[in-house]
Design a protein around this motif. Structure first.
Motif, PDB file in Angstrom:
ATOM      1  N   GLU A   1      53.305  36.568  30.186  1.00 22.68           N
ATOM      2  CA  GLU A   1      53.176  38.051  30.311  1.00 22.68           C
ATOM      3  C   GLU A   1      50.945  38.297  30.990  1.00 22.68           C
ATOM      4  O   GLU A   1      51.537  39.105  32.403  1.00 22.68           O
ATOM      5  CB  GLU A   1      52.947  39.056  29.714  1.00 22.68           C
ATOM      6  N   LEU A   2      50.463  37.840  30.694  1.00 22.44           N
ATOM      7  CA  LEU A   2      49.397  37.385  31.563  1.00 22.44           C
ATOM      8  C   LEU A   2      49.934  36.266  32.890  1.00 22.44           C
ATOM      9  O   LEU A   2      49.016  36.882  33.727  1.00 22.44           O
ATOM     10  CB  LEU A   2      48.625  36.318  31.070  1.00 22.44           C
ATOM     11  N   HIS A   3      50.557  35.591  32.701  1.00 20.90           N
ATOM     12  CA  HIS A   3      50.727  35.149  34.467  1.00 20.90           C
ATOM     13  C   HIS A   3      51.725  35.735  35.524  1.00 20.90           C
ATOM     14  O   HIS A   3      50.827  36.552  36.299  1.00 20.90           O
ATOM     15  CB  HIS A   3      51.574  33.911  33.945  1.00 20.90           C
ATOM     16  N   PHE A   4      52.095  36.638  34.380  1.00 15.39           N
ATOM     17  CA  PHE A   4      53.032  37.553  35.772  1.00 15.39           C
ATOM     18  C   PHE A   4      52.025  38.605  35.964  1.00 15.39           C
ATOM     19  O   PHE A   4      51.992  38.963  37.156  1.00 15.39           O
ATOM     20  CB  PHE A   4      53.942  38.887  34.676  1.00 15.39           C
ATOM     21  N   ILE A   5      50.945  39.297  35.771  1.00  9.13           N
ATOM     22  CA  ILE A   5      49.713  40.282  35.637  1.00  9.13           C
ATOM     23  C   ILE A   5      49.674  39.408  36.697  1.00  9.13           C
ATOM     24  O   ILE A   5      48.455  40.072  37.832  1.00  9.13           O
ATOM     25  CB  ILE A   5      49.170  40.353  34.241  1.00  9.13           C
ATOM     26  N   GLN A   6      48.669  38.287  36.356  1.00  6.16           N
ATOM     27  CA  GLN A   6      47.580  37.816  37.430  1.00  6.16           C
ATOM     28  C   GLN A   6      48.724  36.983  39.418  1.00  6.16           C
ATOM     29  O   GLN A   6      47.850  37.311  40.360  1.00  6.16           O
ATOM     30  CB  GLN A   6      47.841  36.641  36.719  1.00  6.16           C
ATOM     31  N   GLY A   7      50.186  36.829  38.611  1.00  2.62           N
ATOM     32  CA  GLY A   7      50.659  36.985  40.426  1.00  2.62           C
ATOM     33  C   GLY A   7      50.541  38.358  40.480  1.00  2.62           C
ATOM     34  O   GLY A   7      50.962  38.554  41.823  1.00  2.62           O
ATOM     35  N   ASN A   8      51.150  39.289  40.095  1.00  2.42           N
ATOM     36  CA  ASN A   8      50.510  41.004  40.634  1.00  2.42           C
ATOM     37  C   ASN A   8      49.317  41.034  41.532  1.00  2.42           C
ATOM     38  O   ASN A   8      49.369  41.890  42.784  1.00  2.42           O
ATOM     39  CB  ASN A   8      51.360  41.985  39.582  1.00  2.42           C
ATOM     40  N   ILE A   9      48.294  40.643  40.642  1.00  4.62           N
ATOM     41  CA  ILE A   9      47.078  40.439  41.019  1.00  4.62           C
ATOM     42  C   ILE A   9      47.260  39.295  42.109  1.00  4.62           C
ATOM     43  O   ILE A   9      46.726  40.163  43.448  1.00  4.62           O
ATOM     44  CB  ILE A   9      46.007  40.515  40.831  1.00  4.62           C
ATOM     45  N   PHE A  10      47.230  38.963  42.173  1.00  4.05           N
ATOM     46  CA  PHE A  10      47.407  37.654  43.785  1.00  4.05           C
ATOM     47  C   PHE A  10      48.742  38.270  44.803  1.00  4.05           C
ATOM     48  O   PHE A  10      47.563  38.120  45.852  1.00  4.05           O
ATOM     49  CB  PHE A  10      48.605  36.037  43.385  1.00  4.05           C
ATOM     50  N   ARG A  11      49.298  38.844  43.992  1.00  2.80           N
ATOM     51  CA  ARG A  11      50.101  39.559  45.273  1.00  2.80           C
ATOM     52  C   ARG A  11      49.504  40.824  45.887  1.00  2.80           C
ATOM     53  O   ARG A  11      49.581  41.064  47.429  1.00  2.80           O
ATOM     54  CB  ARG A  11      51.322  39.971  44.879  1.00  2.80           C
ATOM     55  N   LYS A  12      48.937  41.366  45.005  1.00  3.83           N
ATOM     56  CA  LYS A  12      48.325  42.442  45.240  1.00  3.83           C
ATOM     57  C   LYS A  12      46.662  41.910  46.910  1.00  3.83           C
ATOM     58  O   LYS A  12      46.516  42.515  47.291  1.00  3.83           O
ATOM     59  CB  LYS A  12      46.764  43.357  44.228  1.00  3.83           C
ATOM     60  N   LEU A  13      46.216  40.749  46.572  1.00  2.00           N
ATOM     61  CA  LEU A  13      45.325  39.976  46.842  1.00  2.00           C
ATOM     62  C   LEU A  13      45.247  39.588  47.876  1.00  2.00           C
ATOM     63  O   LEU A  13      44.596  39.182  49.487  1.00  2.00           O
ATOM     64  CB  LEU A  13      44.067  39.350  46.552  1.00  2.00           C
ATOM     65  N   GLY A  14      47.324  39.789  48.530  1.00  2.00           N
ATOM     66  CA  GLY A  14      47.232  38.857  49.616  1.00  2.00           C
ATOM     67  C   GLY A  14      47.303  37.302  49.617  1.00  2.00           C
ATOM     68  O   GLY A  14      47.253  36.326  50.761  1.00  2.00           O
ATOM     69  N   LYS A  15      47.355  36.943  47.814  1.00  2.00           N
ATOM     70  CA  LYS A  15      46.935  35.349  47.436  1.00  2.00           C
ATOM     71  C   LYS A  15      48.415  35.440  47.988  1.00  2.00           C
ATOM     72  O   LYS A  15      48.736  34.662  46.776  1.00  2.00           O
ATOM     73  CB  LYS A  15      45.536  35.386  46.185  1.00  2.00           C
ATOM     74  N   ILE A  16      49.285  34.869  47.890  1.00  2.00           N
ATOM     75  CA  ILE A  16      50.541  34.700  47.924  1.00  2.00           C
ATOM     76  C   ILE A  16      50.940  33.042  47.832  1.00  2.00           C
ATOM     77  O   ILE A  16      51.069  32.880  47.339  1.00  2.00           O
ATOM     78  CB  ILE A  16      51.760  34.897  49.367  1.00  2.00           C
ATOM     79  N   ASP A  17      50.327  32.671  48.286  1.00  2.00           N
ATOM     80  CA  ASP A  17      50.141  31.002  48.366  1.00  2.00           C
ATOM     81  C   ASP A  17      49.800  30.500  46.300  1.00  2.00           C
ATOM     82  O   ASP A  17      50.559  29.698  46.371  1.00  2.00           O
ATOM     83  CB  ASP A  17      49.505  30.064  49.117  1.00  2.00           C
ATOM     84  N   GLN A  18      49.179  30.709  45.829  1.00  2.00           N
ATOM     85  CA  GLN A  18      48.572  30.965  44.836  1.00  2.00           C
ATOM     86  C   GLN A  18      49.480  31.767  43.667  1.00  2.00           C
ATOM     87  O   GLN A  18      49.470  31.107  42.658  1.00  2.00           O
ATOM     88  CB  GLN A  18      46.625  31.668  44.307  1.00  2.00           C
ATOM     89  N   ALA A  19      50.222  32.897  44.808  1.00  2.00           N
ATOM     90  CA  ALA A  19      51.291  33.109  43.353  1.00  2.00           C
ATOM     91  C   ALA A  19      52.660  32.638  42.827  1.00  2.00           C
ATOM     92  O   ALA A  19      52.576  32.034  42.220  1.00  2.00           O
ATOM     93  CB  ALA A  19      51.543  35.135  43.310  1.00  2.00           C
ATOM     94  N   ILE A  20      52.950  31.974  44.028  1.00  2.00           N
ATOM     95  CA  ILE A  20      54.220  30.811  43.938  1.00  2.00           C
ATOM     96  C   ILE A  20      53.634  29.933  43.651  1.00  2.00           C
ATOM     97  O   ILE A  20      54.178  29.768  42.264  1.00  2.00           O
ATOM     98  CB  ILE A  20      53.632  30.796  46.033  1.00  2.00           C
TER      99      ILE A  20
END
Length: 387
Positions: free
Chosen positions: A72-91
């Protein structure tokens, strides 16, 4: 009593934070872990509440160092990365999760759904479509279809978009009639460009069968008749708009008036337009009538028209019309020209077509909002954002 109130003040940000992530994460899993979640988790939720996503990301990074096994913590962090436009980090985050052998099949699908969202946001549509084939559980079917629909719209593959809309309607009972009507209109426009107008008409008639209030379909049908100089037919088609969505009439009011002029029945048209303005509050029709009077009857009659309108409903737009006519009547009056320019400058910075869904401002009308991609949410009339 004081202790009770303080306790609630402390827990409210926690529940706000949960609301932000609830749409993407199973809330039961979050609640089951609240007994041993690190303090940085709650700090992160607080930062999300105040939309400070950079600090929220830092807090959840700290939380992941303490609890690296928390999906769940990974998913939240991934959502935040997308929100910040850091798509490469989310991927990268979600790909690393897939490398973990201890994930259950259900968890693997959850990670792939997140990764699919990453690829879509990044514009990697081929990867997104490929990954969608690996989501087989019922839980993600609607999610998958909606992303595939969005990809089809982005790529202007209207036949595919219609197919996915119908699948969502059939399997989940959600109506997409309005959207399908627009996709059919888009197909019709493509056929018009290809000089295949008979096929275009079939698409437009199909759009009206699917969604009877498709003013866009009637607008295009009328324009096809207008181009063929079938003015009576164009008028008949465009008059249907009053029974569908009267405010859309402003989109063709100028051509509508031109049809009547070709038939030497402009007075009849002016009467009809006045009826629309009074019955449905379509104030911008006054601009259409003013411009017609200015061009056909001269600046003196246009000035009189604007003056009467200004008395009935004072506005800066009508004042602009009045000074436009006055400047033509008094060509050498520099004061009038100066005041007219001030008014035009003021109007130019305040009038926009507004999306009532996301607030996007545009200088021209769009059937689909360029910002939030919603259909028929952009106002037909220019609105004063200063009000």
């Amino acid at each position: 009593m004081v202790e009770f109130e303080l306790w609630w003040l402390l827990i409210i940000p926690f529940f706000f934070g949960l609301g932000w992530i609830a749409a993407r994460i199973d809330i039961k899993h979050i609640i089951s872990e609240t007994t041993d979640l690190p303090a940085s988790y709650f700090k992160g939720l607080n930062f999300i509440l105040f939309q400070d996503y950079e600090k929220a990301s830092e807090s959840f990074s700290d939380a992941l160092r303490i609890k690296p096994d928390s999906l769940e913590l990974h998913f939240i962090q991934g959502n935040i990365f997308r929100k910040l436009g850091k798509i490469d980090q989310a991927i990268n985050l979600h790909n690393k999760l897939l490398d973990q052998k201890e994930l259950t099949p259900q968890q693997i699908e959850s990670v792939k759904a997140e990764l699919m969202q990453d690829y879509f946001t990044a514009g990697f549509y081929d990867r997104c479509e490929s990954l969608s084939e690996e989501l087989s559980s019922e839980q993600y079917q609607k999610f998958k279809l909606k992303i595939l629909l969005d990809i089809s719209i982005k790529q202007r593959h209207w036949d595919s978009a219609i197919k996915y809309c119908k699948e969502v309607e059939q399997n989940f009972g959600v109506s997409y009639r309005l959207q399908i009507s627009h996709f059919l209109c888009e197909l019709a426009l493509e056929k018009i460009i290809q000089e295949k107008k008979d096929q275009a008409i079939k698409h437009l008639e199909h759009a009206l069968d699917i969604y009877k209030n498709s003013t866009r379909a009637n607008i295009i049908l009328g324009e096809l008749e207008f181009e063929k100089q079938n003015y009576k037919s164009a008028i008949e088609i465009w008059k249907r708009i009053e029974l569908q969505k009267p405010t859309d009439f402003i989109l063709i009011a100028t051509k509508f008036l031109e049809c009547y002029e070709k038939l030497n029945k402009q007075n009849e048209c002016l009467s009809f337009l006045s009826h629309l303005r009074e019955s449905y509050g379509i104030n911008q029709i006054d601009s259409v009538i003013f411009n017609f009077i200015l061009q056909k009857e001269g600046s003196k009659n246009a000035e009189e028209f604007a003056k009467n309108n200004l008395i009935k409903k004072p506005s800066i737009e009508v004042l602009d019309q009045l000074f436009s006519a006055k400047s033509l009547n008094n060509n050498s009056d520099s004061d009038i020209k100066m005041m007219q320019q001030v008014i035009k400058n003021s109007i130019g910075t305040k009038l926009f077509h507004l999306c009532n869904h996301c607030g996007f401002k545009a200088k021209q009308h769009h059937w689909q909002c360029p910002a939030c991609n919603s259909w028929e949410t952009v106002s037909n009339e220019l609105k004063d954002i200063g009000k």
